[in-house]
Design a protein around this motif. Structure first.
Motif, PDB file in Angstrom:
ATOM      1  N   LYS A 267       0.835  -1.205   0.000  1.00  0.00           N
ATOM      2  CA  LYS A 267       0.000   0.000   0.000  1.00  0.00           C
ATOM      3  C   LYS A 267       0.869   1.254   0.000  1.00  0.00           C
ATOM      4  N   GLY A 268       2.026   1.156   0.622  1.00  0.00           N
ATOM      5  CA  GLY A 268       2.928   2.297   0.657  1.00  0.00           C
ATOM      6  C   GLY A 268       4.073   2.052   1.610  1.00  0.00           C
ATOM      7  N   ILE A 269       5.161   2.775   1.403  1.00  0.00           N
ATOM      8  CA  ILE A 269       6.300   2.750   2.321  1.00  0.00           C
ATOM      9  C   ILE A 269       6.578   4.192   2.723  1.00  0.00           C
ATOM     10  N   ASP A 270       6.466   4.490   4.000  1.00  0.00           N
ATOM     11  CA  ASP A 270       6.741   5.829   4.513  1.00  0.00           C
ATOM     12  C   ASP A 270       8.169   5.888   5.029  1.00  0.00           C
ATOM     13  N   VAL A 271       8.981   6.744   4.440  1.00  0.00           N
ATOM     14  CA  VAL A 271      10.355   6.952   4.914  1.00  0.00           C
ATOM     15  C   VAL A 271      10.313   8.103   5.914  1.00  0.00           C
ATOM     16  N   VAL A 272      10.615   7.815   7.182  1.00  0.00           N
ATOM     17  CA  VAL A 272      10.437   8.832   8.222  1.00  0.00           C
ATOM     18  C   VAL A 272      11.735   9.256   8.896  1.00  0.00           C
ATOM     19  N   GLY A 273      12.834   8.505   8.702  1.00  0.00           N
ATOM     20  CA  GLY A 273      14.076   8.870   9.355  1.00  0.00           C
ATOM     21  C   GLY A 273      15.278   8.263   8.657  1.00  0.00           C
ATOM     22  N   MET A 274      16.453   8.847   8.870  1.00  0.00           N
ATOM     23  CA  MET A 274      17.687   8.303   8.292  1.00  0.00           C
ATOM     24  C   MET A 274      18.883   8.660   9.157  1.00  0.00           C
ATOM     25  N   LYS A 275      19.909   7.827   9.060  1.00  0.00           N
ATOM     26  CA  LYS A 275      21.183   8.089   9.728  1.00  0.00           C
ATOM     27  C   LYS A 275      22.311   7.732   8.763  1.00  0.00           C
ATOM     28  N   VAL A 276      23.394   8.479   8.826  1.00  0.00           N
ATOM     29  CA  VAL A 276      24.624   8.128   8.117  1.00  0.00           C
ATOM     30  C   VAL A 276      25.605   7.657   9.183  1.00  0.00           C
ATOM     31  N   LEU A 277      26.216   6.483   8.955  1.00  0.00           N
ATOM     32  CA  LEU A 277      26.995   5.811  10.002  1.00  0.00           C
ATOM     33  C   LEU A 277      28.491   5.768   9.721  1.00  0.00           C
ATOM     34  N   GLY A 278      29.262   5.830  10.815  1.00  0.00           N
ATOM     35  CA  GLY A 278      30.713   5.684  10.741  1.00  0.00           C
ATOM     36  C   GLY A 278      31.129   4.238  10.915  1.00  0.00           C
ATOM     37  N   ALA A 279      32.439   4.021  11.048  1.00  0.00           N
ATOM     38  CA  ALA A 279      32.995   2.664  11.069  1.00  0.00           C
ATOM     39  C   ALA A 279      32.445   1.796  12.189  1.00  0.00           C
ATOM     40  N   ASP A 280      32.198   2.372  13.334  1.00  0.00           N
ATOM     41  CA  ASP A 280      31.701   1.607  14.484  1.00  0.00           C
ATOM     42  C   ASP A 280      30.190   1.714  14.655  1.00  0.00           C
ATOM     43  N   GLY A 281      29.517   2.192  13.632  1.00  0.00           N
ATOM     44  CA  GLY A 281      28.079   2.389  13.744  1.00  0.00           C
ATOM     45  C   GLY A 281      27.725   3.717  14.382  1.00  0.00           C
ATOM     46  N   ASN A 282      28.741   4.525  14.652  1.00  0.00           N
ATOM     47  CA  ASN A 282      28.497   5.842  15.239  1.00  0.00           C
ATOM     48  C   ASN A 282      27.780   6.728  14.218  1.00  0.00           C
ATOM     49  N   VAL A 283      26.928   7.601  14.718  1.00  0.00           N
ATOM     50  CA  VAL A 283      26.091   8.433  13.845  1.00  0.00           C
ATOM     51  C   VAL A 283      26.847   9.695  13.434  1.00  0.00           C
ATOM     52  N   LEU A 284      27.032   9.852  12.117  1.00  0.00           N
ATOM     53  CA  LEU A 284      27.696  11.040  11.578  1.00  0.00           C
ATOM     54  C   LEU A 284      26.692  12.116  11.186  1.00  0.00           C
TER      55      LEU A 284
END
Length: 288
Positions: free
Chosen positions: A169-186
């Motif tokens: 029916k639909g896909i709602d994109v509501v958030g995003m993160k860009v990640l570093g080597a250890d999964g840390n949020v850039l």
């Protein structure tokens, strides 16, 4: 002679009708992007959304200086919302994309709901959350996804999400993160949810009463998921085109999605051909 013309004409009509149904089924479900994400990204086609961190600002939003070193980017995640009943009975899939001047189209396939196959793991994992119908799609590699040269003024670098499912029916994109080597949020934007566990099997079909629908699976730490990813075969990159720097490239649907579409169209075509031939038989019978 008249009977042969009737048969030939009706058979031809059935073939044309069956061919016409395939393109109609090929369109994928639209990605509905939240307003806050739409302000910082680009959606040049319904099933592809991307956030640019370098590139030509005349072609759309560019979040320059949002990430100090593009060479430190190892992955990304997107939080999506879906109709959970559709998700678990129909399923969905697509890719998280890292699009750049140096690397071209770099797609990491994802699968969710009934598309999940334990014997064919994807580079991008699908996590469930505490909120029904909300999932986190995450890719975290063991090497940078962009070259340091992508930070140059003449280059572009974008993180995006692509969808191949045609029947949701639909896909709602509501958030995003860009990640570093250890999964840390850039970099982070939108309404992200905390991951709970890796989705391994689709959950049982939901009832309208809103019964508990948490996907079954096993808890997985980041290191373990990375180890699993390394053992899987590299996902086949989807085809893409880019006319110049700063232009969002477009991806074709996955083989799995294409197979499903082709199968649906072929089945419909055979059914129509059967109806046409049956009609011809009735005409012949009446003429006798």
């Amino acid at each position: 002679m008249k009977i042969s013309k009737i048969l030939a004409g009706m058979s031809a009509a059935a073939i044309v009708a069956s061919m016409a149904m395939i393109p109609a089924s090929a369109a994928s479900t639209k990605l509905n992007v939240s307003d806050d994400l739409a302000k910082i990204g680009r959606q040049t086609q319904d099933d592809l959304f991307a956030v640019f961190f370098n590139g030509d600002e005349s072609e759309g939003a560019v979040n320059k200086d949002a990430i100090s070193d593009l060479g430190a980017v190892y992955g990304a995640s997107f939080t999506i919302k879906v109709d959970n009943n559709d998700w678990n009975t129909i399923g969905g899939g697509g890719s998280i994309n890292f699009n750049s001047k140096s690397g071209g189209w770099n797609a990491k396939d994802w699968a969710g709901g009934s598309w999940v196959e334990d014997d064919k793991p994807k580079d991008t994992l699908c996590y469930t959350t505490e909120e029904e119908g909300t999932y986190v799609l995450e890719y975290l590699g063991d090497a940078p996804v962009f070259a340091t040269t992508d930070g140059d003024a003449d280059n572009y670098a974008a993180v995006g999400i692509n969808n191949w499912a045609a029947d949701l029916k639909g896909i709602d994109v509501v958030g995003m993160k860009v990640l570093g080597a250890d999964g840390n949020v850039l970099f982070e934007a939108g309404s992200n949810k905390d991951k709970k566990e890796v989705q391994k099997k689709p959950v049982a079909e939901e009832s309208s009463s809103g019964a508990d629908s948490t996907p079954s699976g096993t808890d997985s730490k980041k290191d373990d998921s990375k180890k699993d990813d390394k053992s899987s075969a590299a996902a086949t990159s989807t085809a893409a085109t880019s006319s110049k720097s700063g232009t969002t490239t477009t991806a074709t649907s996955s083989a799995a999605a294409s197979d499903n579409v082709a199968a649906t169209g072929a089945t419909a075509g055979l059914a129509l051909a059967g109806v046409a031939l049956a009609g011809a038989a009735i005409v012949i019978s009446k003429r006798k």
